[in-house]
Design an enzyme around this catalytic site. Structure first.
Site, PDB file in Angstrom:
ATOM      1  N   PHE A   1       1.184  -1.317   0.179  1.00 43.81           N
ATOM      2  CA  PHE A   1       0.060  -0.293  -0.117  1.00 43.81           C
ATOM      3  C   PHE A   1       0.974   1.042  -0.073  1.00 43.81           C
ATOM      4  O   PHE A   1       1.413   1.376   1.135  1.00 43.81           O
ATOM      5  CB  PHE A   1      -0.719   0.045   1.193  1.00 43.81           C
ATOM      6  CG  PHE A   1      -1.826   1.476   1.808  1.00 43.81           C
ATOM      7  CD1 PHE A   1      -2.674   1.601   0.683  1.00 43.81           C
ATOM      8  CD2 PHE A   1      -0.807   2.405   1.508  1.00 43.81           C
ATOM      9  CE1 PHE A   1      -3.748   2.967   1.237  1.00 43.81           C
ATOM     10  CE2 PHE A   1      -1.495   3.842   1.860  1.00 43.81           C
ATOM     11  CZ  PHE A   1      -2.547   3.636   1.619  1.00 43.81           C
ATOM     12  N   GLU A   2       0.480   1.735  -1.136  1.00 43.88           N
ATOM     13  CA  GLU A   2       1.063   3.046  -1.295  1.00 43.88           C
ATOM     14  C   GLU A   2       0.308   4.892  -1.501  1.00 43.88           C
ATOM     15  O   GLU A   2       0.093   4.125  -2.746  1.00 43.88           O
ATOM     16  CB  GLU A   2       2.608   3.345  -1.582  1.00 43.88           C
ATOM     17  CG  GLU A   2       3.974   2.758  -1.369  1.00 43.88           C
ATOM     18  CD  GLU A   2       4.891   2.524  -2.163  1.00 43.88           C
ATOM     19  OE1 GLU A   2       4.899   2.936  -3.158  1.00 43.88           O
ATOM     20  OE2 GLU A   2       6.547   2.796  -1.965  1.00 43.88           O
ATOM     21  N   ILE A   3       0.420   5.404  -1.227  1.00 41.72           N
ATOM     22  CA  ILE A   3       0.109   6.470  -1.897  1.00 41.72           C
ATOM     23  C   ILE A   3       1.252   7.740  -2.483  1.00 41.72           C
ATOM     24  O   ILE A   3       1.936   8.234  -0.593  1.00 41.72           O
ATOM     25  CB  ILE A   3      -0.974   7.497  -1.430  1.00 41.72           C
ATOM     26  CG1 ILE A   3      -3.186   6.387  -0.965  1.00 41.72           C
ATOM     27  CG2 ILE A   3      -1.525   8.295  -2.088  1.00 41.72           C
ATOM     28  CD1 ILE A   3      -3.622   6.640  -0.479  1.00 41.72           C
TER      29      ILE A   3
END
Ligand SMILES: Nc1nc2c(ncn2[C@@H]2O[C@H](COP(=O)(O)OP(=O)(O)OP(=O)(O)O)[C@@H](O)[C@H]2O)c(=O)[nH]1
Ligand SMILES: [Mg+2]
Length: 398
Positions: free
Chosen positions: A284-286
């Site tokens: 998960f990465e933004i």
């Protein structure tokens, strides 16, 4: 002749009767999608209260229409991005469905899919049907998914055999290494990604546990955040024995890329001598694509890549991204999203705080929340930044 025609008339009557029965059965049992005028599909709209007479009407169509996307100037210039194989189609379908249901059906952000082989029709059809924004399918150029010429392939092979024998997770895999190197240094430079400023990485088989009641892309942009996470943990030492040496070499060669107000103390307990193995979990990465495309990040990746640890060890993109963010970004450019409930095997981020979970209609068990347990680095992130931990965290420590 008369007997024969009588028989035909009887057949005809039977056929008509049969058709009538079939028609009747089908009317009464299969829901008709088009119920416009009978069922109120959007109760929040003024003056559209459903008439009392329709409680017996067919069920609403499979999906109520999504709210209108926010005006273009309120949206960020952003995309979801997924690296996947054709065989991942059903697991990524599951992830997409949840991202859409919990967030994107109201925003219609695009989705870029990248693959080292061409995507097949099933993959494209299935994912395009699920994504409410535009979908793009990209082939990874060969030189981004192969051995650079300075890598000694025999040496790399021996390492894989040895790590395989030592049962190190993915230790014997060639493709996993290409994947980690690609996610570390190339996905943000793919031509399909060039038009965007922000990305949100989504992997197959994840769960999203809560409604996302705001636009995380816009949040990143408006608050000048460049990297964000929901889970953090310690890396397996066996996969990165010389990564920190490589990083120290880079820091010495490029002091101009190291931020003054950095997060070194998230990574090291002795002022930078050794790495404590803390990293943000990158499935998960933004994040900010322009930061990844900056000279600072590209110099960092090139330096690590030349040291060979993607192949001579098994460096993961999670420690590679995390170390970059912690050293090259200002502390307040890294953000932790408590509100985004998330699962990737085997860890859960379930938002801390009962009211938050209720407001966001979360379906995760707070006891499964990994954030405050011993193997998570998230408490360290809070302490380093002098942030108050969310109320209720003490109850989730064991
Ligand atoms: N095109 C392509 N994508 C890959 C390949 N290997 C992994 N991926 C993708 O890269 C991402 C990370 O791979 P995963 O296998 O999920 O790695 P992981 O999250 O460390 O391990 P898991 O616990 O198995 O999920 C996922 O989005 C995969 O679909 C590959 O050989 N080709
Ligand atoms: Mg995964």
């Amino acid at each position: 002749m008369a007997a024969g025609s009588g028989r035909y008339v009887r057949y005809l009557l039977f056929a008509v009767f049969g058709l009538a029965v079939l028609f009747f059965i089908s009317r009464s049992s299969i829901p008709f999608p088009d119920t416009a005028g009978l069922v109120n599909l959007n109760p929040s709209k003024e003056g559209s209260k459903a008439p009392d007479t329709v409680q017996d009407a067919s069920p609403p169509p499979p999906e109520a229409p999504a709210e209108k996307a926010p005006p273009a100037d309120e949206r960020a210039n952003a995309t979801f991005v997924t690296l996947a194989r054709n065989s991942d189609v059903w697991e990524i379908a599951k992830s997409i469905r949840q991202v859409e249901d919990r967030f994107n059906r109201n925003y219609h952000y695009d989705w870029v899919f990248l693959n080292d082989k061409p995507f097949d029709d099933t993959f494209k059809k299935t994912t395009t049907a699920l994504v409410s924004g535009k979908t793009h399918y990209g082939l990874i150029p060969k030189n981004h998914w192969s051995y650079p010429d300075w890598i000694d392939q025999d040496k790399a092979k021996k390492v894989r055999e040895d790590m395989g024998q030592r049962k190190i997770i993915y230790g014997d895999s060639v493709s996993y290494r290409h994947m980690c190197r690609y996610e570390s240094g190339f996905f943000f430079r793919h031509p399909l990604m060039e038009q965007y400023d922000y990305y949100w990485r989504v992997e197959p088989s994840i769960d999203l546990y809560c409604d996302i009641s705001f636009d995380p892309f816009k949040f990143m942009r408006d608050n000048k955040k460049k990297y964000s996470f929901v889970l953090s943990l310690y890396e397996y030492y066996e996969t990165i024995p010389t990564l920190w040496d490589s990083v120290k070499k880079f820091m010495k060669e490029h002091p101009e890329h190291i931020a003054e107000d950095n997060s070194l103390s998230f990574l090291s307990d002795d002022g930078g001598k050794t790495y404590n193995k803390c990293h943000f979990w990158s499935n998960f990465e933004i994040g900010d694509l322009n930061w990844l495309r900056s000279d600072a990040y590209v110099d960092y990746f090139d330096s690590l890549d030349h040291d060979g640890g993607f192949f001579y060890e098994r460096w993961g993109d999670a420690p590679v991204h995390s170390i970059a963010a912690a050293l090259m970004l200002k502390r307040d450019e890294i953000h932790f999203f408590n509100e985004i409930g998330y699962y990737h095997v085997p860890f859960t981020h379930c938002p801390t705080g009962e009211q938050t979970r209720l407001d966001l209609k979360c379906h995760c068990n707070p006891n499964d929340n990994f954030d405050w347990k011993g193997y998570s680095c998230t408490a360290r992130f809070f302490e380093m930044n002098n942030m108050d931990k969310p109320a209720g965290y003490e109850d989730e420590q064991e």
